[in-house]
Scaffold this motif. Structure first.
Motif, PDB file in Angstrom:
ATOM      1  N   ALA A 114       0.840  -1.193   0.000  1.00  0.00           N
ATOM      2  CA  ALA A 114       0.000   0.000   0.000  1.00  0.00           C
ATOM      3  C   ALA A 114       0.876   1.243   0.000  1.00  0.00           C
ATOM      4  N   ALA A 115       0.586   2.163  -0.904  1.00  0.00           N
ATOM      5  CA  ALA A 115       1.365   3.396  -0.979  1.00  0.00           C
ATOM      6  C   ALA A 115       1.163   4.249   0.256  1.00  0.00           C
ATOM      7  N   ASP A 116      -0.005   4.159   0.857  1.00  0.00           N
ATOM      8  CA  ASP A 116      -0.332   4.911   2.064  1.00  0.00           C
ATOM      9  C   ASP A 116      -1.483   4.182   2.741  1.00  0.00           C
ATOM     10  N   ALA A 117      -1.316   3.818   3.999  1.00  0.00           N
ATOM     11  CA  ALA A 117      -2.364   3.085   4.707  1.00  0.00           C
ATOM     12  C   ALA A 117      -3.666   3.879   4.761  1.00  0.00           C
ATOM     13  N   ARG A 118      -3.570   5.205   4.744  1.00  0.00           N
ATOM     14  CA  ARG A 118      -4.760   6.051   4.785  1.00  0.00           C
ATOM     15  C   ARG A 118      -5.630   5.893   3.538  1.00  0.00           C
ATOM     16  N   PHE A 119      -5.053   5.402   2.441  1.00  0.00           N
ATOM     17  CA  PHE A 119      -5.840   5.229   1.230  1.00  0.00           C
ATOM     18  C   PHE A 119      -6.978   4.225   1.436  1.00  0.00           C
ATOM     19  N   LEU A 120      -6.836   3.352   2.431  1.00  0.00           N
ATOM     20  CA  LEU A 120      -7.835   2.328   2.705  1.00  0.00           C
ATOM     21  C   LEU A 120      -8.839   2.758   3.759  1.00  0.00           C
ATOM     22  N   ASP A 121      -8.632   3.922   4.361  1.00  0.00           N
ATOM     23  CA  ASP A 121      -9.550   4.467   5.359  1.00  0.00           C
ATOM     24  C   ASP A 121     -10.484   5.463   4.686  1.00  0.00           C
ATOM     25  N   LEU A 122     -11.780   5.305   4.908  1.00  0.00           N
ATOM     26  CA  LEU A 122     -12.782   6.092   4.198  1.00  0.00           C
ATOM     27  C   LEU A 122     -13.039   7.420   4.905  1.00  0.00           C
ATOM     28  N   LEU A 123     -13.015   8.466   4.113  1.00  0.00           N
ATOM     29  CA  LEU A 123     -13.037   9.840   4.614  1.00  0.00           C
ATOM     30  C   LEU A 123     -14.131  10.628   3.906  1.00  0.00           C
ATOM     31  N   HIS A 124     -14.682  11.593   4.610  1.00  0.00           N
ATOM     32  CA  HIS A 124     -15.601  12.541   3.973  1.00  0.00           C
ATOM     33  C   HIS A 124     -15.784  13.754   4.883  1.00  0.00           C
ATOM     34  N   PRO A 125     -15.774  14.983   4.313  1.00  0.00           N
ATOM     35  CA  PRO A 125     -15.397  15.329   2.941  1.00  0.00           C
ATOM     36  C   PRO A 125     -13.911  15.050   2.706  1.00  0.00           C
ATOM     37  N   ASN A 126     -13.569  14.646   1.498  1.00  0.00           N
ATOM     38  CA  ASN A 126     -12.178  14.338   1.198  1.00  0.00           C
ATOM     39  C   ASN A 126     -11.306  15.572   1.052  1.00  0.00           C
ATOM     40  N   ARG A 127     -11.929  16.720   0.671  1.00  0.00           N
ATOM     41  CA  ARG A 127     -11.148  17.918   0.333  1.00  0.00           C
ATOM     42  C   ARG A 127     -10.153  17.518  -0.766  1.00  0.00           C
ATOM     43  N   TRP A 128      -8.839  17.544  -0.476  1.00  0.00           N
ATOM     44  CA  TRP A 128      -7.885  17.115  -1.505  1.00  0.00           C
ATOM     45  C   TRP A 128      -7.431  15.678  -1.300  1.00  0.00           C
TER      46      TRP A 128
ATOM     47  N   PRO B 246     -18.937   3.189   8.011  1.00  0.00           N
ATOM     48  CA  PRO B 246     -18.549   4.228   8.958  1.00  0.00           C
ATOM     49  C   PRO B 246     -17.610   5.259   8.331  1.00  0.00           C
ATOM     50  N   LEU B 247     -17.534   6.391   8.970  1.00  0.00           N
ATOM     51  CA  LEU B 247     -16.472   7.348   8.684  1.00  0.00           C
ATOM     52  C   LEU B 247     -15.244   6.871   9.441  1.00  0.00           C
TER      53      LEU B 247
ATOM     54  N   SER C  16     -21.748   6.867   8.402  1.00  0.00           N
ATOM     55  CA  SER C  16     -21.692   8.094   7.628  1.00  0.00           C
ATOM     56  C   SER C  16     -22.661   8.021   6.458  1.00  0.00           C
ATOM     57  N   PRO C  17     -23.644   8.925   6.389  1.00  0.00           N
ATOM     58  CA  PRO C  17     -24.530   8.925   5.220  1.00  0.00           C
ATOM     59  C   PRO C  17     -23.770   9.126   3.914  1.00  0.00           C
ATOM     60  N   TRP C  18     -22.771  10.013   3.935  1.00  0.00           N
ATOM     61  CA  TRP C  18     -22.029  10.290   2.699  1.00  0.00           C
ATOM     62  C   TRP C  18     -21.222   9.080   2.250  1.00  0.00           C
ATOM     63  N   VAL C  19     -20.509   8.459   3.159  1.00  0.00           N
ATOM     64  CA  VAL C  19     -19.712   7.287   2.796  1.00  0.00           C
ATOM     65  C   VAL C  19     -20.634   6.163   2.344  1.00  0.00           C
ATOM     66  N   THR C  20     -21.761   5.999   3.032  1.00  0.00           N
ATOM     67  CA  THR C  20     -22.694   4.933   2.689  1.00  0.00           C
ATOM     68  C   THR C  20     -23.316   5.169   1.306  1.00  0.00           C
TER      69      THR C  20
END
Length: 324
Positions: free
Chosen positions: A226-240, A284-285, A305-309
């Motif tokens: 994995a280039a970055d472990a955070r890539f597998l963690d779901l986020l919202h809003p992502n911003r950049w 989840p977020l 998270s409604p957005w992630v879902t």
């Protein structure tokens, strides 16, 4: 509008910004129905709340990228602030504010007339120097009806040799980054949706997609890790910020525009997304960005998270519906 699926019913009870997308993307409701719900974004819920934070000159927080009262100490102590004009416009696009509405048209004109980038004082719709920022500016401009063709042409010419983009290019970086590449791809896709794009912009979008697909959306080519472990963690809003769900939702949106079938190299990320689903059918977020915001649209990390879902469900509906 009750629905027999409890997760869909939960989403429909949230906010117009969520509801209209559920109706369009998950329930396949007629456009007349979801468009009526979408129109509420301007006057109800999160959309109306964000519009109420707008300055008299059309900006937010008095600045393009940073609030007018920002200091480096704030970034150090509290994180990057997310209340300025560029992030507010992106959030309104995500909410689905109708670009044909009087409020949207007035905002676009005011931002063009009054907002200048912190980096060099350029007019807002001309873009900044970082590809990451300019990709989002193209997405917002194209969505809201601005002519961003010169900025698109510039981004096409700023590709790295590996087919993607990196906002550190001007500092000497010779390889692309996942985050910058996706920010630019989203901009190019919005431009293509609005105008049809150009042969050059469509070609650039294909090379950027290949950059991500060759890495299965999260792996290094060199090691396979994995280039970055955070890539597998779901986020919202992502911003950049980048994560696999944001990338999958991009490929879903691109296929919706072009009719392309899902690339098999997305399968691993799809499997990881499925594995994150909770027993109650929601997602989840996983984490939240630090920094000043106008208001939260999630209940916090670890909570459904409604957005992630919403995004996860429409990605899986697309993937399962067309057959990878």
């Amino acid at each position: 509008m009750p629905h027999p699926d409890p997760v869909i019913d939960w989403l429909l009870q949230t906010d117009p910004a969520i509801r209209w997308q559920v109706m369009r993307d998950l329930l396949d409701a007629p456009e007349s129905e979801w468009a009526a719900e979408r129109a509420k974004v301007e006057t109800e819920g999160w959309g109306a709340r964000l519009l109420a934070c707008q300055d008299a000159d059309g900006q937010w927080a008095g600045g393009a990228f940073f609030p007018a009262d920002f200091t480096p100490l704030e970034w150090h102590q509290h994180g990057q602030p997310w209340t300025a004009t560029c992030f507010s416009l992106s959030q309104l696009r995500e909410f689905g504010l109708d670009p044909a509405s009087d409020r949207a048209r007035r905002t676009v004109a005011q931002v063009g007339a009054h907002s200048r980038w912190d980096e060099g004082g350029q007019p807002f719709w001309q873009g900044e120097v970082e590809e990451c920022i300019n990709g989002r500016t193209v997405a917002d401009g194209a969505y809201f009806g601005v002519d961003v063709a010169p900025l698109v042409e510039r981004l096409v010419g700023e590709r790295q040799g590996d087919g993607g983009w990196n906002c550190e290019r001007a500092s000497g970086s010779a390889c692309s980054s996942f985050a910058t590449t996706l920010n630019v791809l989203e901009g190019l896709l919005e431009y293509e949706r609005a105008s049809g794009g150009t042969a050059a912009s469509r070609g650039a979008r294909r090379t950027g997609e290949e950059y991500l697909l060759a890495r299965h959306l999260f792996r290094r080519l060199s090691t396979g890790g994995a280039a970055d472990a955070r890539f597998l963690d779901l986020l919202h809003p992502n911003r950049w910020r980048y994560d696999i769900l944001r990338a999958l939702d991009y490929f879903r949106a691109a296929a919706r525009l072009t009719g392309a079938r899902p690339d098999p190299r997305l399968a691993e990320a799809i499997g990881l997304l499925r594995a994150k689903r909770r027993e109650d059918g929601t997602w989840p977020l996983d984490w939240a960005l630090r920094g000043r915001v106008w208001f939260d649209v999630n209940e916090g990390p670890g909570k459904p998270s409604p957005w992630v879902t919403l995004r996860a469900l429409r990605v899986l509906k697309w993937w399962d519906g067309v057959g990878a």
